[in-house]
Design a protein around this motif. Structure first.
Motif, PDB file in Angstrom:
ATOM      1  N   THR A 159      40.875  93.746   1.813  1.00 44.89           N
ATOM      2  CA  THR A 159      40.269  95.031   1.467  1.00 44.89           C
ATOM      3  C   THR A 159      41.372  96.086   1.382  1.00 44.89           C
ATOM      4  OG1 THR A 159      39.943  95.746   3.756  1.00 44.89           O
ATOM      5  CG2 THR A 159      38.169  94.420   2.757  1.00 44.89           C
ATOM      6  N   ALA A 160      40.970  97.295   1.057  1.00 46.27           N
ATOM      7  CA  ALA A 160      41.911  98.406   0.994  1.00 46.27           C
ATOM      8  C   ALA A 160      42.596  98.618   2.344  1.00 46.27           C
ATOM      9  CB  ALA A 160      41.196  99.683   0.558  1.00 46.27           C
ATOM     10  N   ARG A 161      41.894  98.359   3.447  1.00 45.03           N
ATOM     11  CA  ARG A 161      42.497  98.500   4.788  1.00 45.03           C
ATOM     12  C   ARG A 161      43.734  97.622   4.920  1.00 45.03           C
ATOM     13  NH1 ARG A 161      38.514  97.640   9.609  1.00 45.03           N
ATOM     14  NH2 ARG A 161      40.142  98.778  10.704  1.00 45.03           N
ATOM     15  N   ASP A 162      43.649  96.411   4.413  1.00 45.94           N
ATOM     16  CA  ASP A 162      44.778  95.479   4.514  1.00 45.94           C
ATOM     17  C   ASP A 162      45.967  95.956   3.698  1.00 45.94           C
ATOM     18  OD1 ASP A 162      43.287  93.501   6.091  1.00 45.94           O
ATOM     19  OD2 ASP A 162      42.137  93.252   4.254  1.00 45.94           O
ATOM     20  N   LEU A 163      45.690  96.410   2.495  1.00 44.14           N
ATOM     21  CA  LEU A 163      46.763  96.879   1.618  1.00 44.14           C
ATOM     22  C   LEU A 163      47.421  98.150   2.166  1.00 44.14           C
ATOM     23  CD1 LEU A 163      44.937  96.104  -1.686  1.00 44.14           C
ATOM     24  CD2 LEU A 163      47.053  95.011  -0.918  1.00 44.14           C
ATOM     25  N   GLU A 164      46.617  99.037   2.713  1.00 51.24           N
ATOM     26  CA  GLU A 164      47.165 100.262   3.295  1.00 51.24           C
ATOM     27  C   GLU A 164      48.049  99.951   4.500  1.00 51.24           C
ATOM     28  OE1 GLU A 164      43.625 102.466   4.083  1.00 51.24           O
ATOM     29  OE2 GLU A 164      43.370 103.047   1.983  1.00 51.24           O
ATOM     30  N   PHE A 165      47.594  99.016   5.336  1.00 53.06           N
ATOM     31  CA  PHE A 165      48.379  98.658   6.515  1.00 53.06           C
ATOM     32  C   PHE A 165      49.651  97.910   6.085  1.00 53.06           C
ATOM     33  CE2 PHE A 165      47.534  97.424  11.234  1.00 53.06           C
ATOM     34  CZ  PHE A 165      48.737  97.995  11.616  1.00 53.06           C
ATOM     35  N   ALA A 166      49.558  97.073   5.082  1.00 50.83           N
ATOM     36  CA  ALA A 166      50.743  96.374   4.570  1.00 50.83           C
ATOM     37  C   ALA A 166      51.776  97.372   4.071  1.00 50.83           C
ATOM     38  CB  ALA A 166      50.353  95.398   3.457  1.00 50.83           C
ATOM     39  N   GLN A 167      51.310  98.403   3.425  1.00 51.91           N
ATOM     40  CA  GLN A 167      52.220  99.440   2.937  1.00 51.91           C
ATOM     41  C   GLN A 167      52.899 100.146   4.116  1.00 51.91           C
ATOM     42  OE1 GLN A 167      50.352 102.546   0.573  1.00 51.91           O
ATOM     43  NE2 GLN A 167      52.035 102.390  -0.868  1.00 51.91           N
ATOM     44  N   TRP A 168      52.145 100.432   5.153  1.00 58.61           N
ATOM     45  CA  TRP A 168      52.705 101.054   6.355  1.00 58.61           C
ATOM     46  C   TRP A 168      53.745 100.124   6.977  1.00 58.61           C
ATOM     47  CZ3 TRP A 168      53.201  99.986  11.505  1.00 58.61           C
ATOM     48  CH2 TRP A 168      53.509 101.059  12.341  1.00 58.61           C
ATOM     49  N   VAL A 169      53.406  98.832   7.081  1.00 59.41           N
ATOM     50  CA  VAL A 169      54.336  97.844   7.645  1.00 59.41           C
ATOM     51  C   VAL A 169      55.623  97.790   6.824  1.00 59.41           C
ATOM     52  CG1 VAL A 169      54.702  95.338   7.917  1.00 59.41           C
ATOM     53  CG2 VAL A 169      52.628  96.420   8.814  1.00 59.41           C
ATOM     54  N   GLU A 170      55.499  97.844   5.531  1.00 64.01           N
ATOM     55  CA  GLU A 170      56.682  97.788   4.654  1.00 64.01           C
ATOM     56  C   GLU A 170      57.616  98.961   4.949  1.00 64.01           C
ATOM     57  OE1 GLU A 170      58.718  95.477   1.981  1.00 64.01           O
ATOM     58  OE2 GLU A 170      56.805  95.064   2.925  1.00 64.01           O
ATOM     59  N   ASP A 171      57.064 100.142   5.118  1.00 62.41           N
ATOM     60  CA  ASP A 171      57.878 101.316   5.433  1.00 62.41           C
ATOM     61  C   ASP A 171      58.545 101.176   6.792  1.00 62.41           C
ATOM     62  OD1 ASP A 171      57.171 102.448   2.989  1.00 62.41           O
ATOM     63  OD2 ASP A 171      55.557 103.670   3.864  1.00 62.41           O
ATOM     64  N   VAL A 172      57.825 100.677   7.785  1.00 69.48           N
ATOM     65  CA  VAL A 172      58.393 100.487   9.126  1.00 69.48           C
ATOM     66  C   VAL A 172      59.456  99.399   9.106  1.00 69.48           C
ATOM     67  CG1 VAL A 172      57.863  99.695  11.472  1.00 69.48           C
ATOM     68  CG2 VAL A 172      56.383 101.359  10.348  1.00 69.48           C
ATOM     69  N   ALA A 173      59.216  98.335   8.367  1.00 64.64           N
ATOM     70  CA  ALA A 173      60.184  97.242   8.286  1.00 64.64           C
ATOM     71  C   ALA A 173      61.511  97.758   7.687  1.00 64.64           C
ATOM     72  CB  ALA A 173      59.642  96.105   7.444  1.00 64.64           C
ATOM     73  N   ALA A 174      61.398  98.580   6.669  1.00 66.06           N
ATOM     74  CA  ALA A 174      62.606  99.123   6.035  1.00 66.06           C
ATOM     75  C   ALA A 174      63.417  99.971   7.013  1.00 66.06           C
ATOM     76  CB  ALA A 174      62.231  99.940   4.803  1.00 66.06           C
ATOM     77  N   SER A 175      62.719 100.719   7.865  1.00 67.08           N
ATOM     78  CA  SER A 175      63.417 101.559   8.838  1.00 67.08           C
ATOM     79  C   SER A 175      63.838 100.796  10.086  1.00 67.08           C
ATOM     80  CB  SER A 175      62.562 102.770   9.221  1.00 67.08           C
ATOM     81  OG  SER A 175      61.436 102.350   9.981  1.00 67.08           O
TER      82      SER A 175
END
Length: 113
Positions: free
Chosen positions: A94-110
């Motif tokens: 769902t959109a919840r999963d995609l939104e959280f994946a996007q958040w994870v991607e930003d945290v992973a980069a940092s």
């Protein structure tokens, strides 16, 4: 930061079809995430410098998961983390999963992943 997925609130728990998930992964610039049609989930492997860095990343994600009340499935082996999202209550991605994946991607980069 990448574009955010914009869906009406009532569609947050609507299961997305295979093509919708793949399209959103592309549009949200999440090329490292893979969609597993059989498992109805999105998954990403991350590699860190060492166990401490991987564990620190997992701690940040765990705290955010509690805040969102949306918890990933994951696996950790030394400096590697596999993280998967699906919305079990809805029966798929769902959109919840995609939104959280996007958040994870930003945290992973940092976090040095």
């Amino acid at each position: 930061m990448t574009d955010e997925l914009q869906l009406p609130a009532n569609e947050e728990l609507q299961v997305l079809g295979t093509e919708q998930v793949r399209q959103q992964l592309t549009e949200l610039e999440l090329p490292n995430w893979e969609y597993d049609e059989e498992e109805q989930s999105i998954t990403r492997w991350l590699a860190f410098r060492d166990f401490g860095q991987a564990f620190g990343f997992m701690t940040r994600v765990a705290l955010e998961a509690e805040r969102r009340q949306h918890h990933p499935e994951w696996f950790n082996l030394y400096n590697r983390v596999e993280i998967s999202f699906t919305t079990h209550d809805a029966g798929g991605v769902t959109a919840r999963d995609l939104e959280f994946a996007q958040w994870v991607e930003d945290v992973a980069a940092s976090s040095g992943a």
